[in-house]
Structures are given as C-alpha cells and as structure tokens.
Design an enzyme around this catalytic site. Sequence first.
Site, short mmCIF file in Angstrom:
data_model
loop_
_atom_site.label_atom_id
_atom_site.label_comp_id
_atom_site.label_asym_id
_atom_site.label_seq_id
_atom_site.Cartn_x
_atom_site.Cartn_y
_atom_site.Cartn_z
N LYS A 14 0.84 -1.22 0.00
CA LYS A 14 0.00 0.00 0.00
C LYS A 14 0.87 1.26 0.00
CE LYS A 14 -2.12 -1.21 3.84
NZ LYS A 14 -1.45 -2.50 4.08
N ARG A 88 -10.45 1.23 9.20
CA ARG A 88 -10.13 -0.17 9.47
C ARG A 88 -11.26 -0.86 10.23
NH1 ARG A 88 -4.14 0.68 8.90
NH2 ARG A 88 -3.27 -1.39 8.75
N ARG A 127 11.47 -6.08 4.36
CA ARG A 127 11.24 -4.63 4.33
C ARG A 127 12.26 -3.90 5.20
NH1 ARG A 127 5.53 -2.04 5.46
NH2 ARG A 127 5.61 -3.28 7.37
N ARG A 160 10.89 -2.24 10.93
CA ARG A 160 9.84 -1.68 11.79
C ARG A 160 9.63 -2.59 13.00
NH1 ARG A 160 4.80 0.06 8.04
NH2 ARG A 160 3.70 -1.19 9.58
N ARG A 171 -1.27 -9.05 12.97
CA ARG A 171 -1.78 -8.05 12.00
C ARG A 171 -2.56 -8.73 10.87
NH1 ARG A 171 3.69 -5.71 10.67
NH2 ARG A 171 2.72 -4.43 9.06
#
Length: 215
Positions: A14, A88, A127, A160, A171
């Site tokens: 995203k 959300r 990531r 992160r 998540r």
Amino acid sequence: MKVMLLMGPPGVGKGTVSERLHARLGCRHISTGDLLRESIAKGTSLGHQAQGHMTRGELVPDGLMVALVEEQLDLNGGGDCLLDGFPRTQAQAQVLDKGLTERGARVDAVIELTAPDDVVLKRLGGRRVCATCGAGFHVTFIPPKSAGVCDRCGGALVQRPDDREEAILRRLAVYARQMAELRSYYRERGVLFPVDATGTPEQTEAGILTALSRA
Ligand code: AP5
C-alpha cells in the site's frame, strides 16, 4: 474533492504504490500508519497512546483514529486524497462518511489490494525503512543502491518494530476480520474494486488506474 481508499493486508504494498499514485495523480497521500509513527517519533500524547497497540500488531482505538483523520481532512483543503490504512473498522467507515458528507464529498473508490499470505510474508520479512525520512525498500525486491543506506537522504535503514513474526501474524488475523466487515460495507455502496497486487509495483499501479477509470 475525490476520495480514494486503499486497503490490503500488511505488506501487500500500500505504501509503495501510494507514493507512485501521489506522483502520478497529484492527490494527497494520507497514511494513518505513517501519521502514527510520526507521532511516536515526536513523543506526542497520541504517539504514547498508540505505541503499545502498534507494536503488538493490534488496532489503535477508534476514538484516537477518528480525531486524527478529521484533522487531516481539514488540512487537506478540499483537494483529492488517497487514504491508506483508514478506515479499518465499520465505526471508522461511518464516521468517515459523515465527515465527508459535511464537506460535500464521499468515498469515490475503495481499492482492495490482494495477495496471498506467502507473498506478503516475503515482502514484510525483507522490508527496510529509513529511520530519518521513512522511505521504504526491500532487501531483495526493491534494494537500496548501497546496503543499509537510504537512497533518498542517506539515513540508516531499519526494520519496523511491528515486523516481528508474532506481530505480523496478529496483524494478518486482525486484517482478515476487519476486511470481512468493510468488504460488505463498501460492496453494498458499489465502490469496492479488488486489484491483484502479486506483480511488480508498476503492474499494481496499472491495475489501480484501470479500476479508478471504472469508478
Ligand atoms: P500501517 O502502517 O497501515 O501498516 P499495515 O497496514 O500493516 O501495512 P504496512 O505498512 O505493513 O504494509 P504496506 O501494505 O504499506 O506495504 P509496503 O508498501 O511497505 O499500520 C500500522 C499499524 O498502525 C497497525 O497495525 C495499527 O496498529 C495502526 N493503525 C494504522 N491505521 C489504523 C486505523 N485506521 N485504525 C486503527 N489502527 C491503525 O511494502 C512492504 C514491503 O514490500 C516493502 O519492503 C516494499 O519495498 C515491498 N514491496 C512493495 N510492493 C512490492 C511489489 N509489488 N513487489 C515486491 N516487493 C514489494
């Protein structure tokens, strides 16, 4: 003001595709995840309240999120915007609809990026984000020119805190529940457009542009 929502599981891309859409369409990119991380970095009251929820991979309470997004819509000054990571929950979706109606706008398109869990797990595992400017990279798929160093500002690339396996699994589970609720909410309103996100960022962007042309 045209309003597009970008949804999809953690790590589907995203943030990556939002940067491309922002550059191509000139729309404002409002990412609630980025806003929360900025609040944590600045040590604000919102940051303190959100940090534990985020690190555990849980949603931040609706009341905090709604206040944050209302403020952003006012700062937007009426221009087109791309909301990434909001709403959300159905409660957030209802408040957003009300806030947009008061501003003479509505949700024009909801893009749901789709990819299987094995694809998003590989993306999240590799990531790296710049600790200084927040730019995103991937060690294999979108590597920086120099390992561990941001191409944009020379800052250090880090993982992160919510990219630990336990938080990622939570998540993904939260997303599956959340999306089941929101999918029917937006399908009923005729604005939901699923887009395959298993290809390159260019291919995903092309899929989104095709969906937007039908919205
Ligand atoms: P948020 O920041 O929104 O996180 P997320 O939804 O879990 O999504 P990510 O940022 O992890 O992934 P992404 O889809 O943007 O992928 P990216 O482009 O980085 O939210 C974080 C937390 O904040 C939530 O868990 C919650 O606690 C809280 N929160 C936020 N909004 C909230 C709300 N409204 N209500 C309540 N709580 C809220 O890509 C991932 C990796 O893959 C990168 O390395 C990238 O380089 C690579 N990549 C991207 N695209 C491709 C591609 N096409 N091919 C190969 N690699 C790719």
